[in-house]
Motif scaffolding. Structure first.
Motif, short mmCIF file in Angstrom:
data_model
loop_
_atom_site.label_atom_id
_atom_site.label_comp_id
_atom_site.label_asym_id
_atom_site.label_seq_id
_atom_site.Cartn_x
_atom_site.Cartn_y
_atom_site.Cartn_z
N LEU A 30 -0.80 0.87 -12.85
CA LEU A 30 -1.93 1.55 -12.57
C LEU A 30 -2.87 0.24 -11.44
CD1 LEU A 30 -3.51 2.85 -16.12
CD2 LEU A 30 -3.00 4.04 -14.11
N ALA A 31 -2.21 -1.28 -12.09
CA ALA A 31 -3.07 -2.10 -11.49
C ALA A 31 -2.15 -1.82 -10.36
CB ALA A 31 -2.52 -3.86 -12.63
N ASP A 32 -1.30 -1.59 -9.52
CA ASP A 32 -0.60 -1.83 -8.71
C ASP A 32 -1.44 -1.00 -8.05
OD1 ASP A 32 0.67 -3.32 -9.37
OD2 ASP A 32 2.83 -2.20 -9.46
N GLU A 33 -2.18 0.35 -8.43
CA GLU A 33 -2.47 1.75 -7.44
C GLU A 33 -4.10 0.82 -6.88
OE1 GLU A 33 -2.93 5.67 -9.45
OE2 GLU A 33 -0.99 4.93 -9.82
N VAL A 34 -4.20 -0.18 -8.42
CA VAL A 34 -5.88 -0.70 -7.85
C VAL A 34 -5.29 -1.40 -6.44
CG1 VAL A 34 -7.79 -1.88 -9.24
CG2 VAL A 34 -7.07 -0.01 -10.31
N VAL A 35 -4.49 -2.93 -6.98
CA VAL A 35 -4.26 -3.77 -5.79
C VAL A 35 -3.90 -2.61 -4.53
CG1 VAL A 35 -2.91 -5.30 -4.61
CG2 VAL A 35 -3.61 -5.27 -7.49
N ALA A 36 -4.07 -1.60 -4.34
CA ALA A 36 -2.75 -0.69 -3.11
C ALA A 36 -4.60 0.17 -2.82
CB ALA A 36 -1.34 0.11 -3.69
N GLY A 37 -5.61 0.19 -3.32
CA GLY A 37 -6.81 0.73 -3.30
C GLY A 37 -6.73 1.98 -3.07
N GLU A 38 -5.73 2.83 -4.07
CA GLU A 38 -5.28 4.12 -4.08
C GLU A 38 -6.37 4.14 -5.11
OE1 GLU A 38 -0.92 3.46 -3.49
OE2 GLU A 38 -1.15 4.07 -5.12
N THR A 39 -6.92 3.78 -6.18
CA THR A 39 -7.42 4.05 -7.00
C THR A 39 -8.54 2.71 -7.27
OG1 THR A 39 -8.21 5.26 -9.44
CG2 THR A 39 -6.15 3.84 -9.23
N ASP A 40 -9.46 2.97 -8.63
CA ASP A 40 -10.46 2.16 -8.71
C ASP A 40 -10.39 1.38 -10.06
OD1 ASP A 40 -13.06 2.94 -10.41
OD2 ASP A 40 -12.56 4.92 -8.87
N PRO A 41 -10.74 0.29 -10.83
CA PRO A 41 -10.53 0.24 -11.76
C PRO A 41 -10.73 0.72 -12.66
CG PRO A 41 -11.29 -1.71 -10.51
CD PRO A 41 -11.42 -0.53 -9.67
N TYR A 42 -12.35 2.06 -12.78
CA TYR A 42 -12.78 2.53 -13.73
C TYR A 42 -11.83 3.44 -13.82
CZ TYR A 42 -16.72 -0.26 -13.48
OH TYR A 42 -18.20 -1.25 -13.45
N ARG A 43 -11.07 3.99 -12.63
CA ARG A 43 -10.21 5.87 -13.18
C ARG A 43 -8.98 5.44 -13.20
NH1 ARG A 43 -11.10 8.35 -7.16
NH2 ARG A 43 -10.83 5.89 -6.90
N ALA A 44 -8.82 4.42 -13.42
CA ALA A 44 -7.54 3.49 -13.80
C ALA A 44 -7.26 3.26 -15.72
CB ALA A 44 -6.99 1.72 -13.14
N ALA A 45 -8.73 2.62 -15.93
CA ALA A 45 -9.50 2.47 -17.58
C ALA A 45 -8.93 3.75 -18.26
CB ALA A 45 -10.26 1.87 -17.56
N ASP A 46 -10.04 5.16 -16.70
CA ASP A 46 -9.45 6.17 -18.05
C ASP A 46 -8.29 7.19 -18.57
OD1 ASP A 46 -12.62 6.53 -17.68
OD2 ASP A 46 -12.71 7.77 -16.06
N ARG A 47 -7.52 6.29 -17.22
CA ARG A 47 -6.13 6.98 -17.51
C ARG A 47 -5.17 6.47 -18.13
NH1 ARG A 47 -4.02 6.99 -11.44
NH2 ARG A 47 -2.43 6.90 -12.36
N LEU A 48 -6.04 4.45 -18.60
CA LEU A 48 -5.29 4.28 -19.52
C LEU A 48 -5.42 5.04 -20.71
CD1 LEU A 48 -3.21 1.09 -20.06
CD2 LEU A 48 -5.59 0.07 -20.38
N LEU A 49 -6.49 4.94 -21.03
CA LEU A 49 -7.27 5.66 -22.16
C LEU A 49 -6.47 6.91 -22.83
CD1 LEU A 49 -11.32 3.92 -22.29
CD2 LEU A 49 -9.06 3.55 -23.56
N ALA A 50 -6.71 7.07 -21.93
CA ALA A 50 -5.77 9.02 -22.15
C ALA A 50 -4.70 9.17 -22.34
CB ALA A 50 -5.89 9.90 -20.63
N GLN A 51 -3.98 7.42 -21.89
CA GLN A 51 -2.74 7.46 -22.88
C GLN A 51 -3.12 6.49 -23.97
OE1 GLN A 51 -0.24 5.21 -20.24
NE2 GLN A 51 -1.09 6.34 -17.41
N LEU A 52 -3.48 6.11 -24.78
CA LEU A 52 -3.44 6.06 -26.31
C LEU A 52 -3.02 7.07 -27.06
CD1 LEU A 52 -6.26 2.78 -25.77
CD2 LEU A 52 -3.33 3.54 -25.81
#
Lengths: 341, 341
Positions: B319-341
């Motif tokens: 997820l962090a790599d995607e944010v660095v690449a500008g493919e997603t933003d930290p908020y959407r990444a956080a949502d996906r992280l939470l969905a995985q918990l």
């Protein structure tokens, strides 16, 4: 650009404009981002205000910015009050502008002239850049506590990055954990010290040396500059994260920022560090680590908010009654609360 | 009982004994709780250590304690250093023991004699109770930071409650948010002030008056006691939470705790407050509110732990790599992280 008035209205009549809660004025985020990317200072200021205020459109702003980020080089400046951070920032802005680069400044320091806690001289000096469309200056210290700033600063960085800044200078006061976290946003962190402040040792104690990529001994025309440099060399010799082959050894640069002396040398060392980051793969690693921390923080804030929503709810009240009655314990109650989220 | 050595082993050979992680000694929680309820001081000390250390069996302990809790009356003592909190605690213990009541003391104050930061006189005085099986004394300040204490104290209270204490005295130093939170654990909070310390005004500033159910002007034989009482009356007259008909108006009691003067009067006011709590339904409301806050805090801690578990994980790194690449933003990444918990 200086900070624009907060009331700046960005109205769009179209039906697609999302409307914030509590009847706030509509914000057309894509339009705002487009205008910021065109270099419109007002749009940049408005976007930073939206992220700072945790606006309802915050997520929309983050999503719209994402594709345009990753370009800016982030340089952190930190050090005790009085070492000349703002003067150095001003001198760096001047040098970077002379090299044709677009520059953003985020002042995350309540004592910074950019934050209003100004010495008149510094404040006037920064006005040199007030009419320059290639410079964005923003104080992040005007509202909220530092925890809030620590949270808002990465978002503000993204705005300046997306707005096309080649370099963003983040000025923080070098004390406390939050400031260290902010400093950790930078690709390259400058730690400023000044002669006769016992700063070398103080900084070592505060752990600030650990974040230094380049040491700047400012006010190097004063007595004691040689001693300060020796102190820093000594502290460096004690090792730390910079030990080992291929490691970056933070150079020590002497400056008299008020007279622009040594500033080119600072920028040369920043450039050397940038190349090292690229060659060693460390730059990508740092940015990924930073993004990971940000994702974690946002996820945790989201969870905290969800827990906050159950406060005063019938579900929580019922669980609390069971605990009071000894029918369950707080841990099992917490499990059941989480299951309900 | 004084604090027993930490190494106290509680071994059981039976196969039902759960074994802690990392090969810790097995703990037979039900047996431990049974022995604590029988008044075995060692078992009480061991249970408090388990909750303080966030032992792997913490949840098991909480579950085993739950059916036996809700009996103890919790009395908080707070006030600035030097007002005589420990002396007053000692005098209260003596009076409560004379009335045949079982007493627990939790000292959540790094400067408390019970915590080792002792004036010799106080320390010796508490030794009066050392051989008395009807008194449990426990310092909560020996390890960890205050945030940890704020968390462990409600659990330790439950242990003393389940162990059959009629009254638990919680002694805290009256500064800072965490201490106020701890004070809020009490059914009845005594705010101690002393003459000539400007404490009335200081306390008003610190918001400590808001938590007072009974004011104790200790060292009332000293000059300035009358003025201190007048100060408190004045501050009270300004209103606050005690306004309104049927409200509890905190009485002001003068004591010289070192000579046991006024202590019976303090206990009489505590009893009056207990009756008011019961009659007004306020006691149940306070306990429910306290339980709700505790459930929330545990739930949040659990979530934080789960987020901590993903640190360094491949999922977060991606997820962090995607944010660095500008493919997603930290908020959407956080949502996906939470969905995985």
């Amino acid at each position: 650009m200086t900070e624009s008035p907060q009331g700046t209205a960005v109205r769009t009549p179209g039906p697609v404009a999302p409307r914030g809660r509590r009847g706030r004025r509509a914000v057309d985020v894509p339009d705002l981002v487009a205008r910021a990317r065109d270099g419109e200072a007002r749009a940049v200021a408005r976007l930073i205000s939206l992220v700072e205020d945790a606006s309802p459109v915050l997520r929309q702003v983050a999503a719209a910015l994402a594709p345009h980020t990753g370009h800016a080089q982030v340089i952190g400046l930190t050090g005790s009050p009085g070492v000349g951070k703002s003067t150095t920032t001003t001198a760096l802005v001047r040098a970077l502008r002379a090299a044709g680069r677009r520059v953003g400044v985020l002042a995350v320091d309540p004592s910074s002239p950019f934050s209003g806690g100004a010495l008149l001289g510094d404040r006037v000096r920064m006005q040199d850049h007030a009419g320059d469309p290639g410079v964005y200056i923003r104080s992040m210290a005007s509202r909220g506590h530092l925890g809030g700033l620590a949270w808002a600063t990465p978002q503000a960085l993204r705005v300046l990055d997306a707005a096309g800044c080649d370099v963003v200078l983040v000025e923080t006061v070098g004390v406390g954990q939050s400031e260290l976290e902010i400093a950790s946003l930078a690709d390259t962190t400058l730690v400023l010290v000044a002669p006769g402040m016992g700063d070398g040792i103080q900084a070592a104690k505060a752990g600030i040396l650990e974040v230094a990529d380049v040491f700047v001994v400012n006010k190097a025309d004063r007595d004691g500059a040689d001693q300060t440099v020796r102190d820093l060399r000594y502290v460096q010799s004690l090792g730390g994260r910079h030990a080992g082959p291929g490691a970056w050894r933070p150079p020590i640069v002497r400056t008299v920022a008020a007279r622009d002396e040594g500033i080119d040398r600072v920028l040369a060392e920043v450039e050397a560090h940038r190349r090292w980051l690229a060659d060693a793969g460390e730059g990508v690693r740092r940015r990924a680590e930073r993004a990971a921390r940000e994702i974690e923080a946002i996820a945790l804030a989201g969870l905290r908010e969800r827990i906050g929503e159950v406060r005063g709810s019938a579900a929580l009240a019922a669980l609390a009654d069971e605990v009071v009655a000894g029918e369950t314990d707080p841990y099992r109650a917490a499990d059941r609360l989480l299951a309900q989220l």
